[in-house]
Structures are given as structure tokens and as C-alpha cells.
Design a protein around this motif. Sequence first.
Motif, short mmCIF file in Angstrom:
data_model
loop_
_atom_site.label_atom_id
_atom_site.label_comp_id
_atom_site.label_asym_id
_atom_site.label_seq_id
_atom_site.Cartn_x
_atom_site.Cartn_y
_atom_site.Cartn_z
N LYS A 23 0.81 -1.22 0.00
CA LYS A 23 0.00 0.00 0.00
C LYS A 23 0.84 1.27 0.00
O LYS A 23 0.32 2.36 -0.22
N ALA B 78 0.70 -7.85 12.55
CA ALA B 78 -0.66 -7.33 12.67
C ALA B 78 -0.95 -7.02 14.15
O ALA B 78 -1.81 -7.63 14.78
N PRO C 215 -4.98 -2.21 14.55
CA PRO C 215 -6.00 -2.21 13.49
C PRO C 215 -5.46 -1.77 12.14
O PRO C 215 -5.84 -2.33 11.11
N ASP C 216 -4.56 -0.81 12.14
CA ASP C 216 -3.96 -0.38 10.87
C ASP C 216 -3.11 -1.48 10.26
O ASP C 216 -3.09 -1.68 9.04
N ASP C 217 -2.39 -2.21 11.12
CA ASP C 217 -1.59 -3.35 10.64
C ASP C 217 -2.50 -4.41 10.01
O ASP C 217 -2.18 -4.98 8.95
N ALA C 218 -3.63 -4.68 10.67
CA ALA C 218 -4.56 -5.69 10.14
C ALA C 218 -5.12 -5.26 8.80
O ALA C 218 -5.30 -6.08 7.88
N LYS C 219 -5.39 -3.97 8.65
CA LYS C 219 -5.91 -3.46 7.38
C LYS C 219 -4.85 -3.59 6.29
O LYS C 219 -5.15 -3.99 5.15
N ALA C 220 -3.59 -3.29 6.63
CA ALA C 220 -2.50 -3.42 5.66
C ALA C 220 -2.30 -4.88 5.25
O ALA C 220 -2.03 -5.18 4.09
N LYS D 202 -4.61 -7.26 5.20
CA LYS D 202 -5.72 -7.63 4.32
C LYS D 202 -5.50 -7.09 2.91
O LYS D 202 -5.74 -7.79 1.91
N ALA D 203 -5.02 -5.84 2.84
CA ALA D 203 -4.77 -5.24 1.52
C ALA D 203 -3.65 -5.98 0.79
O ALA D 203 -3.71 -6.17 -0.44
#
Length: 516
Positions: free
Chosen positions: A331, A351, A354-359, A361-362
Motif C-alpha cells: 500500500k 498485525a 488495526p492499521d496493521d490488520a488493514k494493511a 488484508k490489503a
Amino acid sequence: MSAAVPSAVREIADGYAFTGPALDLGAVLLDGTAYAGAPVRVPLGVLNRHGLVAGATGTGKTKTLQLIAEQLSAQGVPVFLADIKGDVSGVAAPGEPGERTAARAAEVGQDWQARGCPAEFFALGGQGTGIPLRATVTSFGPLLLAKVLDLNETQESSLGLVFHYADRQGLELYDLKDLTAVITFLASPEGKEELKGIGGLSAATAGVILRSLTLLENEGAGAFFGEPEFDTAELLRRTEDGRGVVSVLELPAVQDRPRLFSTFLMWLLADIYQELPEVGDLDRPKLVFFFDEAHLLFKGASKAFLEAITQTVRLIRSKGVGIFFVTQTPKDVPGDVLAQLGNRVQHALRAFTPDDAKALKATVSTFPKSPVYDLGEVLTSLGTGEAVVTVLSEKGAPTPVAATRLRAPQSLMGPLEPAALRAAVDGSALVGAYRDAVDRESAYEKLAARAARPQAEPVPSGEPRREPEGRREKEDAGLLGSLLSNPALKSFARSAGTQLGREISRSLFGTSRRRR
């Protein structure tokens, strides 16, 4: 292949069974076991389709660069590496055998032999041990310099006008004092008169640019701009025995100025693109360029700058050049650029937030679907020196996703001793050409001489200004109009034998063509 290899691993390995020359990355990894009989490789001929090496800090990205670089060198492909942390210089020296290296080699089926690569070491502006790497301000161009100065789009456009004026007046912008002199002149009453008809430079905008230049100079960046300018053809050299030279740009001394060094790397690429001929798809690239800390290049970039990066990445593959962006997550790279990166080596991601988890998933969404792996789980459980890989096959199709235990580099995994690095630099054939800075007559001296004259010869309104020393103006009004209307300052044809005082052809980034 051994019958002990699971069928799922065999199917993955079949996707990496190339017939032509290839780089060996490692062995397929499944449920914690590496299968030496299931190698993961990347065809040499697809490396100009670009790539991404990503992963959290400490997961082994630097060693992956080293592994790829030394194999490219051995197969006759020159390599450029940006050494952000100061630990890549060991590529020039043989590695040190040890139990961990021997164990890794056995696990992945590697015939490990200590071996260094032919290498050259450079430093931006001589701030470091390496051979000084400089660019003239004129060659660097307005678009890249605007990125360094953190200008907005209006200020960027005004800076482009300054460069255009200097080009057509034969005012050489070799260093920052030349650019400062031209901006100061154009903001004066006399300079404002000369800009009538092609635009103007407001006092406020001139002030912002001048303050930014002063700050840049105070940070010591003035040493990066000047002569002798580095000829990027030096990055394409091979040794007499056919090995590609690995060019290492040391950056620890300027790592607190990431905007500057990331943009300087883009200048190198833009200049290479401009100088090389079209060659199409080759059996191996002419150069592979590793762009470390790539997120620094894109952060806060203007629309024109991002468009120019995207266009350069898209077009430079036809010049036989491969680019690998190195960063923490996909990203960090704009979608239009990411879509052009056909080879992927993704190290572990964490992860914790929450930002790590979003990254995470992306990142998973950018890989082909895998019937074997749960990529979200695999990417968070990879160890150091392990990665998820997918590359382009010889036919241009993506290979199956392969969790991979990577090979160990055969060169030294760490920095060279300072004395060895100094000896390598001092013994280089290039040091005599680039070590000492040169300060020739340029815009600063010409404008100072002009100001010292009692009175400038009046120029009748509407008539072109007469060039000194018999220089003739060869400006075409239609061409001028199209140049100024183009925000990226795209290049246009320049006739053979162009002299100072006529338009300089500029590329997508506004960088100028090198004078031969």
C-alpha cells in the motif's frame, strides 16, 4: 523430484520449472518444512517487468536484495543498490561460512560458496566514503527539484517557468547559487519585463522558493548539485570476465533527508531512461535498479510527479531496465505503479494494530488466489529470511503463490570494514573523474557581470533580446506555447549542435538531455 515431496508442493514447483536462465530464490515452504527438491526461481528475462520486495522491519528484505543482486551480477547484469542503512557494502566481499549458513544451504538445496561481486561505491555529493555523485540543477529539472523543496503545484509551475527562461537565455544552472541568482533576477523589475508575454513570477512565490533553497543549502544539500555531473552510463558496466558491476549508493549520511535522496534516485532513473535506446524484451535486462525506502518517493508527491513516475516505470522496461521497489507494504506504492510490478517477494507482516490488520488484508488481496496457503496466516508467521513469492513465468503469466525459505547470500552479510571500503573507492577507475568538484562560469557569474555593467543596452519592445557573442535566438513561438501548457514539461526535439541559449530538450520529469 523426490516422492516424499507432497503433491501440493510439486504443483507449486512445477510453476517455477523454467527452461531458460533464472535466479534461484529458495525452496518451497509448507507447514514449516522447506523442500530442497522444489526450487523457487525467477526467469532472468522477466526482470524488466519490475518487482516489489516488501515486509516489516527486520524480516530480511536487505538480504533478499543482496541475494538477487549477486546472482544478477554473476549472470552479467549490472545492478544499482541504494544502501540506506550502510549494511549492503558487504556485497563486494566473500561471505563468512558458519553453522547457520550451512544449515540454511542444506535446507534449500544450495551449493553455498563464499563469493563477492565487482562493486563501485558512490555517495551523494561526496557525503560519505564513496565516489561523489552529483547532478547539475539544469539536469535535475524543475519537477524533481519541486519535490525536494516541498513546493505546491502553483510554486512547481513557477519553478518550471524559471527553468524555461534559463534554458532559452543560455543561463547554465549548475548549482543552487545559479538557480538562486536567476530567481532573484526574475523577481526584480528588470526580470519582470523579460517575462512579459510568457507569464510572471510573483514576489511571494519567488520568496517561498528562495527560502526553500536557503534551507536546502543550510542542510548541506548544496554539495549534491554541481559538476562534474555523474554519467549514468557508468551504472551499466561489466567486468572483463562478463560479470555485472554492482553500484552501491551509500546514504547513511543523508538518511535524515529522505525526500532529497529518494528524489535523487528518481533522477538517476529518469536520466537512464532518457539516454538508453529502445530494445524491447531481452533475454536478460541491461540493468536492475533497487529503489529502497520507496514510500519516501511517493509521500506528498504532486499529481504531475506521480504521473511522471508511473509513465517512467511503464516505459523504461522497453529500454531493458528493471525496477524493484523496496518498502514495508504494497500500500506504500500507488496503485498505477503497483499494477506494473510483476515479480513479488513479500516478507513477513505484523498485525499488532488495526492499521496493521488493514494493511495485511490489503496485501493479501494483491496476490493471486492460492489453493494451498491461507496467506493472511502465512504472512504473519513467516520467519526471517522467508517470504511469499509470485513472479512472472517465461510466458508472462503469474506463477503459483509459493511460501519460500530463501537462500543465503554468498557475499558478506554486513558492511565492509571502513579501511576496505576506502581502499575500494581509492582504487576505482572512476574516482579521478568525479572526486573533485568544478565551478565553471554559469548563471550566477553571468548575471553578476550583467548587473555590474553601467547600463544594459535597451531592447526595443516586441523584439527578441540579442544574444551576446553573436548567439542567435532560435525560439519557435508555437513550440514555446506547447511547452508552457504542459505541466510535466515533456521533451521535444532538439536539433543537432544545440548551443547554450537555445531550448534544452526535457523529459517527463523535466530533466534535460545530457550534452555529449
